[in-house]
Write a protein that holds these residues in place. Structure first.
Motif: not given
Length: 464
Positions: A157-159, A161, A177, A180
């Motif tokens: 999984e890649y964020t 923001e 949260k 990135p």
């Protein structure tokens, strides 16, 4: 490091501690009755293990900030020394420079090696770490007993923001949260670079190698903080540490995968971890340049044989990064040593999953003792045989013959379906089966079926 206690006499539960609640339902209720016998038994049990280099008699114990805590520390150290005078003793301390009260020096002076847990959270020590205490106490021996590594995050999984606080939220809200992916290694690199240039620090224990149950918030049931998930599948940060620790093995690794749900042309960082001298990045055949790093950086030297060979390093970070416009296709990185290609890592934009691949780590055979196991890795592939990193296919497993299904896992920290089940979905393309032998010889047949996919069958020989 072998640790005896996680709690002494004062409860660790914050609410109970602040309210002076006497009911902790932890070891602290029985410490004075059992600590000597338990410590002696612990040392006698483990002292012949050559892998143990240091004893720990406590981790983040509250007594480090109590006036008489040093008395308990001193006694526990003495017990260890009486049974084993070849190894030093430490305590993992998480209040050394905390505010408004820090660990008392009497406590730190009572142990052989001063153990630090997460020293980078104390103001300027985010950069200076142990330097202040080294100048004040040059006689101390230092070790990192627990520090954070590269944020493990959730495999695959890649964020994109940077997280921000909403109105009314406190900074603690950021803990839940994800950051990135291109920021994940910043803290770890700062720590590693510090240890590389400070020989007075004995070493560092990173939390943690493998994702673990607990210490998480619902809906998670495991904490995704490791280099490996609960299946033992490598996350991206695994390759970061390999690039630091295995310079003798040429390799290069690139992230993120290239089947992303992003608009074409969006500029994103592409990260490479490598043990090579130089790395070149290509997107659909176009080069985005050669980059390299060195740390510690060495100055030039002129000898009687002339000037040393000097390379033009592009960064002193411990990773390489390019800003690239996203477009489907093929992204690859090539590693060079002395100008010659020695390693390559390729990511492709893939199509939907249409079949399963099953494989074992070792030859599929077991002893008929009811204890031997075989681990089977399940992966989703597209029509061209490429791994599909986002597949969530539902899987059904049947086990017949001389074996039984011991566990079924997919590494998803939010999957609460349990391990004793024959139905589970793939998580980001992968899952792991563990098959256990029965107390009988024969053949164990494992059938793995994905929704709308052909059944894959593996036969495991069970024999003496």
């Amino acid at each position: 490091m072998d640790e005896v206690f996680d709690e002494w006499t004062i409860v660790k539960d914050t609410k109970a501690f602040m309210a002076q609640d006497k009911i902790s339902h932890g070891y602290g209720e029985h410490f004075f009755e059992n600590y000597r016998e338990d410590t002696e038994m612990f040392i006698r049990r483990d002292r012949n293990h050559p892998s143990i280099v240091i004893w720990s008699v406590g981790n983040e114990v509250v007594e480090q900030i109590s006036l008489d805590g040093h008395l308990i520390a001193k006694e526990l150290v003495e017990i260890c020394h009486n049974l084993d005078d070849t190894r030093p003793v430490t305590v993992g301390c998480d209040f050394i420079a905390a505010e408004p009260i820090g660990t008392y020096e009497e406590f730190l002076n009572a142990i052989d090696v001063v153990g630090y847990n997460y020293p980078d959270r104390w103001r300027e020590r985010s950069a200076t770490f142990y330097d202040i205490d080294k100048m004040k106490h040059p006689e101390w021996i230092f070790i990192g007993t627990e520090t954070g590594g590269v944020r493990g995050g959730i495999r695959g999984e890649y964020t994109f923001e940077v997280p921000s606080l909403k109105k009314g939220e406190t900074p603690l809200a950021l803990l839940g949260k994800p950051a990135p992916y291109w920021l994940n290694q910043v803290t770890a690199e700062r720590q590693i670079k510090y240890f590389m240039t400070r020989d007075f620090v004995a070493g560092d224990f990173m939390w943690t190698a493998i994702d673990h149950l607990g210490e998480c918030r619902w809906p998670r049931v495991t904490a995704p903080v490791g280099l490996l998930d609960t299946c033992g599948f490598e996350k991206d940060n695994y390759w970061f540490y390999k690039s630091i620790w295995r310079k003798d093995e040429p390799f290069v690794y690139v992230l993120p995968h290239w089947s992303l749900n992003l608009e074409h042309g969006r500029i994103i960082p592409v990260i490479a971890y490598t043990s090579c001298e130089e790395v070149e990045l290509f997107l659909n055949g176009k080069s985005y340049g050669v980059k390299s790093y060195e740390f510690p950086a060495y100055g030039r030297a002129i000898t009687q044989f002339g000037m040393q060979k000097i390379k033009n390093y592009t960064t002193d970070d411990l990773h390489l990064s390019w800003d690239v416009p996203y477009e489907p296709g093929i992204i690859e990185v090539v590693g060079y040593i002395d100008g010659e290609e020695v390693a390559r890592c390729v990511r492709k934009t893939v199509s939907e999953p249409v079949k399963l691949d099953i494989s074992t780590y070792e030859e599929p055979k077991m002893q008929p003792d009811g204890m031997d196991i075989v681990q089977i890795e399940i992966s989703a592939l597209d029509k061209d045989g490429n791994f599909v990193p986002y597949a969530d296919t539902n899987i059904h497993v049947d086990v017949e013959g001389a074996g039984t299904l011991l566990a079924f896992d997919n590494g998803d920290p939010r999957d609460s379906s349990g391990y004793r089940t024959n139905e589970k979905r793939l998580f980001n393309g992968r899952a792991l089966l563990t098959i256990r032998s029965k107390q009988e010889a024969g053949v164990c047949t494992v059938s793995v079926t994905g929704t709308d996919m052909e059944t894959q069958v593996l036969q495991i020989e069970v024999y003496e």
